[in-house]
Design a protein around this motif. Structure first.
Motif, PDB file in Angstrom:
ATOM      1  N   ALA A 194       0.818  -1.211   0.000  1.00  0.00           N
ATOM      2  CA  ALA A 194       0.000   0.000   0.000  1.00  0.00           C
ATOM      3  C   ALA A 194       0.850   1.258   0.000  1.00  0.00           C
ATOM      4  N   ALA A 195       2.070   1.193   0.545  1.00  0.00           N
ATOM      5  CA  ALA A 195       2.927   2.375   0.641  1.00  0.00           C
ATOM      6  C   ALA A 195       3.411   2.865  -0.718  1.00  0.00           C
ATOM      7  N   VAL A 196       3.350   2.012  -1.759  1.00  0.00           N
ATOM      8  CA  VAL A 196       3.768   2.429  -3.098  1.00  0.00           C
ATOM      9  C   VAL A 196       2.622   2.345  -4.096  1.00  0.00           C
ATOM     10  N   GLY A 197       1.404   2.005  -3.633  1.00  0.00           N
ATOM     11  CA  GLY A 197       0.256   2.017  -4.522  1.00  0.00           C
ATOM     12  C   GLY A 197      -0.016   0.720  -5.246  1.00  0.00           C
ATOM     13  N   THR A 198       0.671  -0.380  -4.884  1.00  0.00           N
ATOM     14  CA  THR A 198       0.362  -1.658  -5.512  1.00  0.00           C
ATOM     15  C   THR A 198      -1.074  -2.067  -5.198  1.00  0.00           C
ATOM     16  N   ILE A 199      -1.493  -1.841  -3.947  1.00  0.00           N
ATOM     17  CA  ILE A 199      -2.893  -1.993  -3.565  1.00  0.00           C
ATOM     18  C   ILE A 199      -3.311  -0.728  -2.826  1.00  0.00           C
ATOM     19  N   GLU A 200      -4.607  -0.550  -2.646  1.00  0.00           N
ATOM     20  CA  GLU A 200      -5.127   0.619  -1.947  1.00  0.00           C
ATOM     21  C   GLU A 200      -5.389   0.267  -0.482  1.00  0.00           C
ATOM     22  N   TYR A 201      -5.407   1.307   0.364  1.00  0.00           N
ATOM     23  CA  TYR A 201      -5.534   1.093   1.812  1.00  0.00           C
ATOM     24  C   TYR A 201      -6.837   0.387   2.165  1.00  0.00           C
ATOM     25  N   GLU A 371       9.159  -3.696  -2.832  1.00  0.00           N
ATOM     26  CA  GLU A 371       8.040  -2.930  -3.403  1.00  0.00           C
ATOM     27  C   GLU A 371       8.523  -1.591  -3.954  1.00  0.00           C
ATOM     28  N   MET A 372       9.426  -0.922  -3.248  1.00  0.00           N
ATOM     29  CA  MET A 372       9.943   0.361  -3.737  1.00  0.00           C
ATOM     30  C   MET A 372      10.747   0.159  -5.012  1.00  0.00           C
ATOM     31  N   SER A 373      11.494  -0.936  -5.100  1.00  0.00           N
ATOM     32  CA  SER A 373      12.238  -1.230  -6.327  1.00  0.00           C
ATOM     33  C   SER A 373      11.282  -1.369  -7.510  1.00  0.00           C
ATOM     34  N   ASP A 374      10.194  -2.130  -7.329  1.00  0.00           N
ATOM     35  CA  ASP A 374       9.210  -2.284  -8.407  1.00  0.00           C
ATOM     36  C   ASP A 374       8.610  -0.943  -8.801  1.00  0.00           C
ATOM     37  N   PHE A 375       8.291  -0.131  -7.801  1.00  0.00           N
ATOM     38  CA  PHE A 375       7.662   1.170  -8.062  1.00  0.00           C
ATOM     39  C   PHE A 375       8.591   2.078  -8.856  1.00  0.00           C
ATOM     40  N   PHE A 376       9.855   2.152  -8.452  1.00  0.00           N
ATOM     41  CA  PHE A 376      10.785   3.051  -9.138  1.00  0.00           C
ATOM     42  C   PHE A 376      11.125   2.552 -10.533  1.00  0.00           C
ATOM     43  N   LEU A 643     -11.341  -6.898  -3.791  1.00  0.00           N
ATOM     44  CA  LEU A 643     -10.679  -5.600  -3.976  1.00  0.00           C
ATOM     45  C   LEU A 643      -9.191  -5.767  -4.254  1.00  0.00           C
ATOM     46  N   ILE A 644      -8.532  -6.654  -3.515  1.00  0.00           N
ATOM     47  CA  ILE A 644      -7.093  -6.835  -3.702  1.00  0.00           C
ATOM     48  C   ILE A 644      -6.803  -7.486  -5.048  1.00  0.00           C
ATOM     49  N   ALA A 645      -7.609  -8.460  -5.448  1.00  0.00           N
ATOM     50  CA  ALA A 645      -7.425  -9.065  -6.767  1.00  0.00           C
ATOM     51  C   ALA A 645      -7.575  -8.018  -7.868  1.00  0.00           C
ATOM     52  N   PHE A 646      -8.554  -7.125  -7.710  1.00  0.00           N
ATOM     53  CA  PHE A 646      -8.730  -6.053  -8.694  1.00  0.00           C
ATOM     54  C   PHE A 646      -7.541  -5.101  -8.673  1.00  0.00           C
ATOM     55  N   ASP A 647      -7.024  -4.770  -7.492  1.00  0.00           N
ATOM     56  CA  ASP A 647      -5.861  -3.874  -7.397  1.00  0.00           C
ATOM     57  C   ASP A 647      -4.655  -4.474  -8.104  1.00  0.00           C
ATOM     58  N   TRP A 648      -4.424  -5.763  -7.930  1.00  0.00           N
ATOM     59  CA  TRP A 648      -3.300  -6.409  -8.610  1.00  0.00           C
ATOM     60  C   TRP A 648      -3.464  -6.352 -10.126  1.00  0.00           C
ATOM     61  N   ARG A 650      -5.240  -4.134 -11.810  1.00  0.00           N
ATOM     62  CA  ARG A 650      -5.093  -2.730 -12.198  1.00  0.00           C
ATOM     63  C   ARG A 650      -3.626  -2.321 -12.268  1.00  0.00           C
ATOM     64  N   THR A 651      -2.836  -2.768 -11.276  1.00  0.00           N
ATOM     65  CA  THR A 651      -1.419  -2.415 -11.256  1.00  0.00           C
ATOM     66  C   THR A 651      -0.686  -3.021 -12.448  1.00  0.00           C
ATOM     67  N   GLU A 652      -1.005  -4.275 -12.773  1.00  0.00           N
ATOM     68  CA  GLU A 652      -0.357  -4.913 -13.915  1.00  0.00           C
ATOM     69  C   GLU A 652      -0.723  -4.224 -15.227  1.00  0.00           C
ATOM     70  N   ALA A 653      -1.970  -3.773 -15.340  1.00  0.00           N
ATOM     71  CA  ALA A 653      -2.439  -3.192 -16.603  1.00  0.00           C
ATOM     72  C   ALA A 653      -2.054  -1.726 -16.753  1.00  0.00           C
ATOM     73  N   PHE A 654      -2.170  -0.951 -15.663  1.00  0.00           N
ATOM     74  CA  PHE A 654      -2.005   0.503 -15.772  1.00  0.00           C
ATOM     75  C   PHE A 654      -0.905   1.078 -14.887  1.00  0.00           C
ATOM     76  N   GLY A 655      -0.262   0.246 -14.095  1.00  0.00           N
ATOM     77  CA  GLY A 655       0.783   0.756 -13.219  1.00  0.00           C
ATOM     78  C   GLY A 655       0.208   1.315 -11.927  1.00  0.00           C
ATOM     79  N   ARG A 656       1.095   1.799 -11.062  1.00  0.00           N
ATOM     80  CA  ARG A 656       0.696   2.339  -9.765  1.00  0.00           C
ATOM     81  C   ARG A 656       0.342   3.810  -9.906  1.00  0.00           C
ATOM     82  N   ASP A 657      -0.672   4.204  -9.201  1.00  0.00           N
ATOM     83  CA  ASP A 657      -1.138   5.588  -9.253  1.00  0.00           C
ATOM     84  C   ASP A 657      -0.189   6.476  -8.453  1.00  0.00           C
TER      85      ASP A 657
END
Length: 661
Positions: A194-201, A371-376, A643-648, A650-657
């Motif tokens: 959640a700290a890098v936007g892979t999933i939402e809080y 997670e930060m490595s993936d985000f950057f 929700l978490i399955a959808f977040d994953w 979304r992240t794969e398709a559009f990246g982290r917000d």
């Protein structure tokens, strides 16, 4: 283009657990090539040559094995005697090997515990169906209306232990009141995501009133005082008017609902923030722990934590602000067209603002680094990365005081974690301790070396240990001296009851989760307190709820079922317990199922266990699939799983917000 700071001694010669091919180092390739030439020259003309590759590959393997052995011996020489001992006793597998035992012996499986846990789960399923709406809290043959004389159970906290108790406990037998500064349970292993936007809080949280809608009340506040003989707890209500101002962005010391308010501010504030008193028959203390950042100068004021959803939200906003802070025009070389000195200063300051330091090499620190490595990688990728102009500037450093990352895991998985993080470009500093933290710097000291090193940083995250919350010290001051356990925890017996000042109050206070200090006997090692993990806390919460649902008398040792009266109606639960021989409450027994950790780049580590018996270790992308499957299955509700399955996806398709709201 994109890179992290990489330490010089990075070992790229080890293959990954997912079966990826790994290029041999040059020192292994040269002897192999020479061997092939010699073999080719030894074959006479006219004779068909045999394939030289098998022999060459054998030479390669021998050379590579020798190089790895020399590398390991060099590492071992650098370890202190203390580090060697800690390695030998760091896990159940290591202890068994040290004693000359087979760590995979099936005879070590506690079959009785496994069967008992299976039967408990069947009983729990029936309890959750019948105990809340039909009045069949004891599986009686007839519906029983709620009694006004039900004992009151005050539950402090909404963490793993409290959530498991509230989810299972019978509201027809108990009057349950939950007290916590936050009104929700959070799936803490996913805070790094959640700290890098892979999933939402909100995807990983569940309101405690939704967990069990039939609890009598929820009080948003924190326990600040207790009267054990009088069975009263003092609760400081949360100042709800300040909730919207609890998050101030990059300031790590911004006010938060989880931070204690001073008594003077409470006394001078509105009635909504006053202190109230709750009476109880049983007090369940499951308040968890706080970050132990006060042991390092400046860490409490300048480090971000990662223990709550608010912490994750703060950190996510702070990372976004750091990226924007480093993107300002006055930090670009082009802003100083003819001044090389100012260009160099701007470059150094830009790199400082996106230099991130994580303190602690346990699961939280390692998963956050991954997670930060993936985000950057995502935001700095070309051609459409939002911050690709910072690709050469961003760096992540993981600081750990021990000689190995993830010390609770087996040695092979620790090495895989180190190798994987380094291959992603994360600088890992082992045997290094944090001495001081400032607003824009950290000071490090390396074990066995003199001197200090000061590193300019933009953001520091503390993931290096836990400390008791203030209420634990308050409770200990009202308990006998024998209640004080290790690391500020509270000693409990095998039924999670703490010592009390009088015999009349014994059994009225139960300690669960990270706050409890319960010595666990081990077959191949000395007794040691159970670890402060979500697995332990969740199992303790269910165990406590089961004791209450069955109606054990907690004032007796061991707790016993009440005497059967001829006038009492037939109870299916009583017959079930008699058939299982559970007239006496069994003591709590922890069943370890293993450890999981995400290490970035779509890879994870799995250490699957069955009690004290390891089943298998695995790392790589297949382990990542198992990691996601387990985390998805362990969510609090079906809503969270969706929700978490959808977040994953979304992240794969559009990246982290990267939006900061």
């Amino acid at each position: 283009g994109y890179h992290f700071d990489v330490s010089e001694n990075v070992d790229f010669g080890r293959g990954g657990g997912d079966g990826d091919d790994t290029e041999l180092p040059p020192q292994a390739q040269q002897p192999a090539a020479a061997a092939m030439e010699v073999q080719n020259e030894a074959v006479p003309k006219g004779v068909q040559k045999e394939d030289p590759q098998p022999a060459a590959m054998e030479v390669q393997k021998e050379e590579q094995s020798s190089a790895e052995q020399q590398h390991q011996e060099k590492k071992d020489q650098q370890l202190s005697d203390e580090d060697r001992y800690l390695r030998m006793v760091s896990s159940e597998t290591q202890v068994k090997l040290l004693n000359g035992e087979n760590p995979y012996a099936l005879t070590d499986i506690d079959v009785e515990l496994l069967v008992g846990r299976l039967l408990d789960n069947l009983e729990d399923d029936a309890q959750k169906r019948n105990g809340k709406t039909k009045g069949k809290s004891r599986l009686r043959s007839k519906n029983v209306p709620k009694s006004e004389g039900r004992p009151t159970v005050v539950v402090l906290g909404t963490g793993w232990a409290a959530h498991a108790f509230v989810k299972l406990a019978s509201t027809y037998d108990l009057r349950i009141v939950v007290v916590s500064p936050v009104n929700h349970f959070v799936f803490t292993p996913m805070l790094a995501s959640a700290a890098v936007g892979t999933i939402e809080y909100r995807s990983m949280t569940e309101p405690i009133r939704v967990t069990n809608p039939y609890i009598d009340n929820f009080v948003e506040g924190r326990a600040v005082g207790v009267d054990v003989p009088g069975k009263k707890v003092e609760v400081q209500l949360t100042s709800l008017s300040t909730v919207t101002g609890a998050f101030k962005g990059i300031a790590a010391n911004a006010p938060c609902r989880l931070d204690p308010e001073s008594r003077s501010s409470v006394e001078d504030s509105s009635p909504a923030t006053r202190t109230i008193t709750l009476n109880y028959d049983y007090l369940l203390c499951a308040v968890g722990t706080s970050a132990r950042s006060s042991i390092v100068q400046g860490a409490r004021d300048h480090c971000f934590n990662l223990k709550t959803s608010q912490d994750s939200k703060r950190l996510r906003t702070a990372i976004g602000e750091a990226l924007e802070f480093a993107s300002r025009p006055d930090l670009q070389e082009s802003y100083y067209a003819d001044d090389e000195y100012m260009q160099e200063l701007a470059k150094e300051e830009r790199r400082r603002r996106v230099r991130f330091v994580i303190v602690g090499g346990g699961p939280t620190g390692v998963e956050l680094a991954g997670e930060m490595s993936d985000f950057f990688v995502q935001i700095c990728s070309k051609p459409d990365g939002a911050y690709q102009h910072l690709a050469e500037d961003i760096s992540v450093t993981l600081v750990h005081g021990g000689s190995d990352l993830l010390p609770a895991m087996d040695m092979d998985l620790r090495e895989k974690a180190l190798s994987s993080l380094q291959q992603q470009g994360i600088q890992v500093r082992l045997n290094t301790r944090l001495k001081e933290v400032g607003q824009d710097f950290v000071t490090l000291t390396e074990k066995g070396k003199d001197g200090e090193e000061t590193i300019p940083v933009g953001l520091t995250v503390w993931a290096a240990g836990n400390a008791p919350v203030p209420f634990v010290q308050e409770l200990l001051s009202h308990l006998p001296s024998s209640a004080a356990g290790s690391a500020g925890r509270i000693n409990v017996d095998r039924w999670l009851r703490c010592p009390t000042p009088t015999p009349e109050t014994f059994g009225s206070v139960l300690i669960l989760g990270d706050t409890a200090c319960l010595e666990a006997e081990r077959e191949y090692g000395p007794a040691a307190p159970l670890p402060q993990t979500a697995q332990v806390a969740g199992q303790q919460g269910s165990f406590a709820a089961r004791m209450f649902n069955r109606g054990y008398d907690l004032t007796r040792t061991p707790p016993l079922l009440p005497e059967w009266e001829d006038t009492e109606e037939f109870s299916l639960l009583r017959a079930w317990l008699n058939a299982r021989g559970l007239e006496e409450a069994p003591p709590f027994a922890f069943l370890s199922l293993g450890l999981l950790a995400y290490i970035g780049d779509g890879k994870a580590l799995n250490q699957v266990e069955l009690g004290e018996v390891p089943v298998f270790n695995y790392s790589g992308r297949i382990a990542f699939a198992l990691w996601r499957s387990v985390y998805l299955a362990k969510q609090a509700a079906t809503r969270n799983q969706a929700l978490i399955a959808f977040d994953w996806l979304r992240t794969e398709a559009f990246g982290r917000d990267i939006t900061r709201l």
